[in-house]
Design a protein around this motif. Structure first.
Motif, PDB file in Angstrom:
ATOM      1  N   ALA A  51       7.914   8.281  -3.628  1.00 28.11           N
ATOM      2  CA  ALA A  51       8.756   7.868  -4.748  1.00 28.11           C
ATOM      3  C   ALA A  51       8.786   6.342  -4.854  1.00 28.11           C
ATOM      4  CB  ALA A  51      10.167   8.416  -4.583  1.00 28.11           C
ATOM      5  N   ALA A  52       8.951   5.660  -3.714  1.00 33.72           N
ATOM      6  CA  ALA A  52       8.980   4.194  -3.728  1.00 33.72           C
ATOM      7  C   ALA A  52       7.667   3.647  -4.289  1.00 33.72           C
ATOM      8  CB  ALA A  52       9.223   3.663  -2.314  1.00 33.72           C
ATOM      9  N   GLU A  53       6.564   4.217  -3.845  1.00 32.01           N
ATOM     10  CA  GLU A  53       5.246   3.745  -4.306  1.00 32.01           C
ATOM     11  C   GLU A  53       5.058   4.020  -5.796  1.00 32.01           C
ATOM     12  OE1 GLU A  53       2.791   5.853  -1.512  1.00 32.01           O
ATOM     13  OE2 GLU A  53       2.654   4.079  -0.202  1.00 32.01           O
ATOM     14  N   ASP A  54       5.485   5.196  -6.208  1.00 31.10           N
ATOM     15  CA  ASP A  54       5.330   5.560  -7.614  1.00 31.10           C
ATOM     16  C   ASP A  54       6.163   4.661  -8.522  1.00 31.10           C
ATOM     17  OD1 ASP A  54       4.198   7.488  -9.549  1.00 31.10           O
ATOM     18  OD2 ASP A  54       6.324   7.876  -9.954  1.00 31.10           O
ATOM     19  N   ARG A  55       7.294   4.155  -8.021  1.00 28.45           N
ATOM     20  CA  ARG A  55       8.127   3.233  -8.815  1.00 28.45           C
ATOM     21  C   ARG A  55       7.654   1.801  -8.653  1.00 28.45           C
ATOM     22  NH1 ARG A  55      10.697   8.051  -8.336  1.00 28.45           N
ATOM     23  NH2 ARG A  55       8.651   8.729  -8.890  1.00 28.45           N
ATOM     24  N   GLY A  56       6.551   1.599  -7.944  1.00 27.61           N
ATOM     25  CA  GLY A  56       5.944   0.274  -7.879  1.00 27.61           C
ATOM     26  C   GLY A  56       6.289  -0.572  -6.669  1.00 27.61           C
ATOM     27  N   PHE A  57       6.888   0.049  -5.653  1.00 31.70           N
ATOM     28  CA  PHE A  57       7.261  -0.716  -4.466  1.00 31.70           C
ATOM     29  C   PHE A  57       6.247  -0.511  -3.342  1.00 31.70           C
ATOM     30  CE2 PHE A  57      11.320   0.271  -6.616  1.00 31.70           C
ATOM     31  CZ  PHE A  57      11.647  -1.027  -6.976  1.00 31.70           C
ATOM     32  N   ALA A  58       6.067  -1.536  -2.527  1.00 32.80           N
ATOM     33  CA  ALA A  58       5.128  -1.480  -1.412  1.00 32.80           C
ATOM     34  C   ALA A  58       5.911  -1.409  -0.106  1.00 32.80           C
ATOM     35  CB  ALA A  58       4.221  -2.705  -1.429  1.00 32.80           C
ATOM     36  N   TRP A  59       6.302  -0.218   0.275  1.00 33.82           N
ATOM     37  CA  TRP A  59       7.028  -0.041   1.532  1.00 33.82           C
ATOM     38  C   TRP A  59       6.024   0.161   2.667  1.00 33.82           C
ATOM     39  CZ3 TRP A  59      11.976   3.526   0.981  1.00 33.82           C
ATOM     40  CH2 TRP A  59      12.857   2.938   0.056  1.00 33.82           C
ATOM     41  N   PRO A  60       6.382  -0.263   3.883  1.00 33.05           N
ATOM     42  CA  PRO A  60       5.429  -0.149   4.986  1.00 33.05           C
ATOM     43  C   PRO A  60       5.102   1.308   5.362  1.00 33.05           C
ATOM     44  CG  PRO A  60       7.489  -1.218   5.711  1.00 33.05           C
ATOM     45  CD  PRO A  60       7.659  -0.878   4.275  1.00 33.05           C
ATOM     46  N   PHE A  61       3.891   1.522   5.772  1.00 36.75           N
ATOM     47  CA  PHE A  61       3.457   2.834   6.286  1.00 36.75           C
ATOM     48  C   PHE A  61       2.146   2.614   7.024  1.00 36.75           C
ATOM     49  CE2 PHE A  61      -0.301   3.714   3.812  1.00 36.75           C
ATOM     50  CZ  PHE A  61      -0.159   2.862   2.730  1.00 36.75           C
ATOM     51  N   ALA A  62       1.709   3.615   7.756  1.00 37.04           N
ATOM     52  CA  ALA A  62       0.352   3.583   8.321  1.00 37.04           C
ATOM     53  C   ALA A  62      -0.245   4.984   8.272  1.00 37.04           C
ATOM     54  CB  ALA A  62       0.348   3.004   9.726  1.00 37.04           C
TER      55      ALA A  62
END
Ligand code: FES
Length: 127
Positions: A51-62
């Motif tokens: 959801a964060a990515e789809d709304r345009g945010f770059a949250w950390p992940f690996a």
């Protein structure tokens, strides 16, 4: 579900702590960038990270698979469901840590601090 989010980097910058009274009220009053503080909707079937990515945010992940804790968030209100198999020990779950890559909101409202992978509690879990 509506998720109100706050970047852990902001806590470091302002000297705030997750357990502070009215942390999100202080954030709301601090004129922060949308990247660091705000709210978005999570649609059914979306993980918090998706959801964060789809709304345009770059949250950390690996790994995106529950194995590394790079995507960890701290839940201050609400609840996320997570698959049974993942890297977070029970004691961190009890303190509100969750994984955004496979966590799905199960309450209408959530408050999360994202980008908490720099908290010392998570040092040993990062791959
Ligand atoms: Fe590795 Fe979520 S990205 S556990």
């Amino acid at each position: 579900s509506e998720v109100e989010y706050l970047n852990y980097d902001v806590l470091s910058d302002f000297g705030w702590r997750p357990e502070d009274d009215d942390l999100f009220g202080k954030a709301a009053a601090a004129d922060l960038d949308e990247e660091d503080y705000g709210a978005f909707e999570v649609h059914p079937g979306e993980s918090l990270l998706e959801a964060a990515e789809d709304r345009g945010f770059a949250w950390p992940f690996a790994c995106r698979g529950g194995a590394c804790a790079n995507c960890a968030i701290l839940l201050l209100d609400g609840e996320l469901s997570m698959p049974a198999s993942h890297v977070l020990p029970e004691e961190l779950m009890e303190r509100g840590f969750r994984l955004s890559c496979n966590g799905m909101p199960i309450t209408d409202e959530l408050k999360v601090v994202y980008n908490v992978k720099h908290m010392p509690e998570l040092d040993d879990l990062l791959l």
